[in-house]
Design an enzyme around this catalytic site. Structure first.
Site, PDB file in Angstrom:
ATOM      1  N   ASP A 126      -5.475  10.879  -3.482  1.00  0.00           N
ATOM      2  CA  ASP A 126      -4.217  11.426  -3.551  1.00  0.00           C
ATOM      3  C   ASP A 126      -3.078  11.561  -2.590  1.00  0.00           C
ATOM      4  O   ASP A 126      -3.231  12.271  -1.695  1.00  0.00           O
ATOM      5  CB  ASP A 126      -4.756  12.874  -4.843  1.00  0.00           C
ATOM      6  CG  ASP A 126      -3.560  12.807  -6.234  1.00  0.00           C
ATOM      7  OD1 ASP A 126      -2.610  12.025  -5.964  1.00  0.00           O
ATOM      8  OD2 ASP A 126      -3.584  14.141  -6.403  1.00  0.00           O
ATOM      9  N   GLY A 154       1.737   8.339  -3.074  1.00  0.00           N
ATOM     10  CA  GLY A 154       3.182   7.672  -3.489  1.00  0.00           C
ATOM     11  C   GLY A 154       4.205   8.567  -3.136  1.00  0.00           C
ATOM     12  O   GLY A 154       5.000   8.188  -2.608  1.00  0.00           O
ATOM     13  N   HIS A 190       0.210   3.258  -0.237  1.00  0.00           N
ATOM     14  CA  HIS A 190      -0.755   2.879  -0.286  1.00  0.00           C
ATOM     15  C   HIS A 190      -1.298   1.605   0.027  1.00  0.00           C
ATOM     16  O   HIS A 190      -2.288   1.942   0.609  1.00  0.00           O
ATOM     17  CB  HIS A 190      -0.536   1.798  -2.165  1.00  0.00           C
ATOM     18  CG  HIS A 190      -0.327   2.611  -3.611  1.00  0.00           C
ATOM     19  ND1 HIS A 190      -1.333   3.843  -3.859  1.00  0.00           N
ATOM     20  CD2 HIS A 190       0.563   2.389  -4.243  1.00  0.00           C
ATOM     21  CE1 HIS A 190      -0.606   4.363  -4.933  1.00  0.00           C
ATOM     22  NE2 HIS A 190       0.340   3.354  -5.257  1.00  0.00           N
ATOM     23  N   THR A 216      -8.661   4.974 -15.095  1.00  0.00           N
ATOM     24  CA  THR A 216      -8.867   4.068 -16.210  1.00  0.00           C
ATOM     25  C   THR A 216      -7.553   4.263 -16.384  1.00  0.00           C
ATOM     26  O   THR A 216      -6.767   2.963 -17.238  1.00  0.00           O
ATOM     27  CB  THR A 216      -9.407   3.963 -16.825  1.00  0.00           C
ATOM     28  OG1 THR A 216      -9.370   5.640 -17.546  1.00  0.00           O
ATOM     29  CG2 THR A 216     -11.189   3.619 -16.534  1.00  0.00           C
ATOM     30  N   LEU A 257     -24.762   4.246   6.222  1.00  0.00           N
ATOM     31  CA  LEU A 257     -23.196   5.268   4.936  1.00  0.00           C
ATOM     32  C   LEU A 257     -23.751   4.235   3.677  1.00  0.00           C
ATOM     33  O   LEU A 257     -23.419   3.063   3.539  1.00  0.00           O
ATOM     34  CB  LEU A 257     -22.095   4.791   5.624  1.00  0.00           C
ATOM     35  CG  LEU A 257     -21.129   5.125   5.335  1.00  0.00           C
ATOM     36  CD1 LEU A 257     -21.244   6.505   4.749  1.00  0.00           C
ATOM     37  CD2 LEU A 257     -19.940   5.170   5.372  1.00  0.00           C
ATOM     38  N   ARG A 308      -6.875  19.264 -10.242  1.00  0.00           N
ATOM     39  CA  ARG A 308      -7.955  19.064 -11.038  1.00  0.00           C
ATOM     40  C   ARG A 308      -8.884  18.157 -11.052  1.00  0.00           C
ATOM     41  O   ARG A 308      -8.829  17.394  -9.861  1.00  0.00           O
ATOM     42  CB  ARG A 308      -7.140  18.793 -12.512  1.00  0.00           C
ATOM     43  CG  ARG A 308      -5.651  17.847 -11.716  1.00  0.00           C
ATOM     44  CD  ARG A 308      -5.028  17.762 -13.475  1.00  0.00           C
ATOM     45  NE  ARG A 308      -3.833  16.695 -12.788  1.00  0.00           N
ATOM     46  CZ  ARG A 308      -2.468  16.657 -12.023  1.00  0.00           C
ATOM     47  NH1 ARG A 308      -2.487  17.901 -11.666  1.00  0.00           N
ATOM     48  NH2 ARG A 308      -2.072  15.860 -11.956  1.00  0.00           N
TER      49      ARG A 308
END
Length: 239
Positions: free
Chosen positions: A12, A15, A29, A58, A123, A186
């Site tokens: 996260d 941006g 990104h 999604t 891995l 979250r």
């Protein structure tokens, strides 16, 4: 330092990291993707056996057409480059999520990468693309229902293990440790079933700046946790 067997990461802040530098989101990104390559090397060197990352949900299709288009271009390049990364690290790569949502060429790149790396075992790297945990569970339940309808499975024989066998992560141990970068606290529809007994770690550091030093810091925090046998504390019991 004892390392977790399986680390999951919500990547996260790309941006916001770029915006803070006066750059477009696409720059964040790109840098985040480059950092993922480095982290794979670090994970192997530290002795971690499984790494699962949340790269595209999604819900991410709702972003601007320009941003989604750039991400698809980024995925096309990364999936091809990942063949070299997997060979270097003897790393098996699996894509979890609904692959049918992508254009045919991306689906073909996924198939080539998974086939190329299927015998590597130093891995195990899972990339969540077009992934949502509720969607994963829905698809799994549909498959179980089809088995029951066909008379191949009795309802009373459905166990937790049965459900796990119909999820995208079938055959992969549940994560021991979840890291989420950039300050949010979250799960955002990520591995809801698999994270039932996982330790969580949240950091303000954005993903493009989450380098080896930050990874080691997170694992040191993991080592401070009291994880009893099976990763489950005895609810209501005195220590």
């Amino acid at each position: 330092m004892k390392v977790p067997n399986h680390v999951a990461i919500i990547l996260d802040g790309n941006g916001r990291w770029a915006k803070a530098k006066g750059m477009p989101r696409s720059y964040g990104h790109k840098k985040g993707c480059e950092n993922l390559e480095t982290i794979c090397d670090d994970m192997k060197e530290l002795g971690i056996k499984y790494l699962t990352v949340y790269a595209f949900s999604t819900e991410n299709w709702k972003r601007s057409k320009e941003e989604v288009g750039y991400l698809m271009t980024l995925f096309r390049g990364y999936l091809k480059k990942c063949i070299k990364i997997s060979e270097r690290n003897r790393m098996r790569v699996r894509i979890i999520g609904d692959k049918t949502g992508f254009d045919r060429d991306i689906q073909e790149s996924i198939q080539r990468l998974e086939e190329f790396s299927k015998d590597f075992d130093e891995l195990h790297f899972q990339i969540a693309l077009n992934y949502g945990s509720r969607d994963e569970i829905r698809r799994g339940v549909q498959k179980i229902a089809q088995k029951v309808q066909a008379g191949e499975l009795l309802p009373e024989d459905i166990s937790e293990s049965t459900i796990g066998d119909f999820l995208d992560t079938q055959g992969i141990p549940d994560p021991d440790f979840l890291i989420r970068t950039s300050g949010e606290q979250r799960l955002s529809n990520f591995l809801l079933w698999q994270l039932a007994y996982t330790e969580f770690y949240f950091t303000e550091v954005a993903w493009p700046d989450f380098h080896r030093k930050e990874l080691v810091k997170a694992i040191e925090k993991y080592n401070e946790r009291d994880r009893r046998y099976g990763g489950v504390k005895e609810e209501g019991a005195c220590s």
